[in-house]
Design a protein around this motif. Sequence first.
Motif, short mmCIF file in Angstrom:
data_model
loop_
_atom_site.label_atom_id
_atom_site.label_comp_id
_atom_site.label_asym_id
_atom_site.label_seq_id
_atom_site.Cartn_x
_atom_site.Cartn_y
_atom_site.Cartn_z
N LYS A 4 1.75 6.30 -33.25
CA LYS A 4 1.46 4.88 -33.45
C LYS A 4 0.37 4.40 -32.50
O LYS A 4 -0.43 3.54 -32.85
N ALA A 5 0.32 4.96 -31.30
CA ALA A 5 -0.70 4.55 -30.33
C ALA A 5 -2.09 4.99 -30.79
O ALA A 5 -3.06 4.23 -30.63
N TYR A 6 -2.20 6.18 -31.36
CA TYR A 6 -3.49 6.62 -31.88
C TYR A 6 -3.98 5.65 -32.97
O TYR A 6 -5.14 5.26 -32.98
N VAL A 7 -3.08 5.28 -33.86
CA VAL A 7 -3.42 4.36 -34.95
C VAL A 7 -3.82 2.99 -34.38
O VAL A 7 -4.83 2.41 -34.77
N GLU A 8 -3.04 2.48 -33.42
CA GLU A 8 -3.32 1.18 -32.83
C GLU A 8 -4.63 1.19 -32.03
O GLU A 8 -5.41 0.23 -32.10
N PHE A 9 -4.90 2.26 -31.29
CA PHE A 9 -6.14 2.35 -30.53
C PHE A 9 -7.35 2.38 -31.46
O PHE A 9 -8.37 1.75 -31.20
N ALA A 10 -7.23 3.11 -32.56
CA ALA A 10 -8.34 3.17 -33.53
C ALA A 10 -8.56 1.79 -34.16
O ALA A 10 -9.70 1.34 -34.28
N ALA A 11 -7.48 1.13 -34.57
CA ALA A 11 -7.60 -0.20 -35.19
C ALA A 11 -8.22 -1.19 -34.21
O ALA A 11 -9.09 -1.99 -34.58
N HIS A 12 -7.79 -1.16 -32.96
CA HIS A 12 -8.34 -2.07 -31.96
C HIS A 12 -9.83 -1.78 -31.73
O HIS A 12 -10.63 -2.71 -31.60
N THR A 13 -10.18 -0.51 -31.69
CA THR A 13 -11.59 -0.13 -31.52
C THR A 13 -12.42 -0.65 -32.67
O THR A 13 -13.50 -1.22 -32.47
N ARG A 14 -11.94 -0.48 -33.91
CA ARG A 14 -12.68 -0.97 -35.09
C ARG A 14 -12.86 -2.47 -35.04
O ARG A 14 -13.94 -3.00 -35.29
N MET A 55 -23.34 5.56 -29.44
CA MET A 55 -22.01 5.63 -30.01
C MET A 55 -21.15 4.56 -29.34
O MET A 55 -21.16 4.40 -28.13
N TYR A 56 -20.41 3.84 -30.15
CA TYR A 56 -19.52 2.79 -29.65
C TYR A 56 -18.24 3.42 -29.13
O TYR A 56 -17.66 4.30 -29.78
N THR A 57 -17.78 3.01 -27.94
CA THR A 57 -16.52 3.49 -27.38
C THR A 57 -15.73 2.35 -26.78
O THR A 57 -16.29 1.33 -26.38
N LYS A 58 -14.42 2.55 -26.70
CA LYS A 58 -13.51 1.60 -26.07
C LYS A 58 -12.50 2.41 -25.28
O LYS A 58 -12.00 3.43 -25.76
N GLU A 59 -12.20 1.96 -24.06
CA GLU A 59 -11.26 2.68 -23.21
C GLU A 59 -9.91 1.97 -23.19
O GLU A 59 -9.86 0.74 -23.18
N PHE A 70 -1.17 12.41 -21.96
CA PHE A 70 -0.05 11.88 -21.18
C PHE A 70 -0.44 10.59 -20.48
O PHE A 70 -1.63 10.27 -20.36
N SER A 71 0.55 9.88 -19.97
CA SER A 71 0.25 8.62 -19.26
C SER A 71 -0.36 8.92 -17.90
O SER A 71 -0.32 10.04 -17.41
N GLY A 72 -0.93 7.90 -17.31
CA GLY A 72 -1.51 8.02 -15.98
C GLY A 72 -3.02 8.03 -15.98
O GLY A 72 -3.64 7.69 -14.97
N LYS A 73 -3.65 8.40 -17.07
CA LYS A 73 -5.11 8.43 -17.16
C LYS A 73 -5.50 7.74 -18.48
O LYS A 73 -4.79 7.86 -19.48
N PRO A 74 -6.64 7.07 -18.49
CA PRO A 74 -7.05 6.36 -19.72
C PRO A 74 -7.52 7.32 -20.81
O PRO A 74 -7.82 8.49 -20.55
N VAL A 75 -7.56 6.80 -22.01
CA VAL A 75 -8.12 7.52 -23.15
C VAL A 75 -9.26 6.67 -23.70
O VAL A 75 -9.21 5.43 -23.68
N LYS A 76 -10.33 7.33 -24.12
CA LYS A 76 -11.50 6.65 -24.68
C LYS A 76 -11.57 6.96 -26.16
O LYS A 76 -11.38 8.12 -26.56
N VAL A 77 -11.83 5.93 -26.98
CA VAL A 77 -11.90 6.10 -28.43
C VAL A 77 -13.31 5.71 -28.89
O VAL A 77 -13.80 4.64 -28.55
N SER A 78 -13.93 6.61 -29.65
CA SER A 78 -15.27 6.34 -30.17
C SER A 78 -15.17 5.86 -31.62
O SER A 78 -14.14 6.03 -32.28
N LEU A 79 -16.25 5.30 -32.11
CA LEU A 79 -16.31 4.86 -33.49
C LEU A 79 -17.69 5.14 -34.04
O LEU A 79 -18.70 4.91 -33.36
N GLU A 80 -17.73 5.68 -35.27
CA GLU A 80 -18.98 5.87 -35.99
C GLU A 80 -18.81 5.35 -37.40
O GLU A 80 -17.78 5.62 -38.03
N LEU A 81 -19.81 4.63 -37.89
CA LEU A 81 -19.83 4.22 -39.29
C LEU A 81 -20.35 5.42 -40.08
O LEU A 81 -21.52 5.78 -39.98
#
Length: 159
Positions: free
Chosen positions: A22-32, A1-5, A67-78
């Motif tokens: 907006k951050a969720y949308v931007e993180f997903a777009a950047h991951t794609r 599985m592809y992920t981006k932190e 919340f801020s202070g810790k990273p979030v990881k976003v996965s991607l599946e086709l």
Amino acid sequence: MYTKEFEIRWNDLDANRHLANKAYVEFAAHTRMSFLVENGFDQRLLAKLNIGPVVFYEHIYYFKEVFSGKPVKVSLELKGLSEDGMFFEFHHNYYDYKGRNVAHCEIMGAWIDLGSRKLIGLPEEAADLFDKVERAKDFRVLTKEDTRKYAKKPVDLEV
């Protein structure tokens, strides 16, 4: 599985001091886009073919606050692709620093010819790149009907 932190920046937060929509949308777009670039769909290829991706819809489901202070990881599946490569569907999951699934995103889109501004199937050179991409366990071949499953149509204002 592809992920981006992603590091959560102050401008990724909303008035409730949690991760903004907006951050969720931007993180997903950047991951794609990172995923596509790493699989050969870089700006040079898109410019050569004069094509670009267009989004039909993005649905985000929120499970827990981030919340801020810790990273979030976003996965991607086709999750889906039409036979001619015109239509695509990706799913993203968002995970907090402990690996807890905090949100889910479903996106469907297509490829557009930037000259004619019309939807097009992927040229063979680009379609071949998608043949090498790992597909989700429940991957499916998309049809035009799949892109219309929500049956939304524009309603203009009467002027």
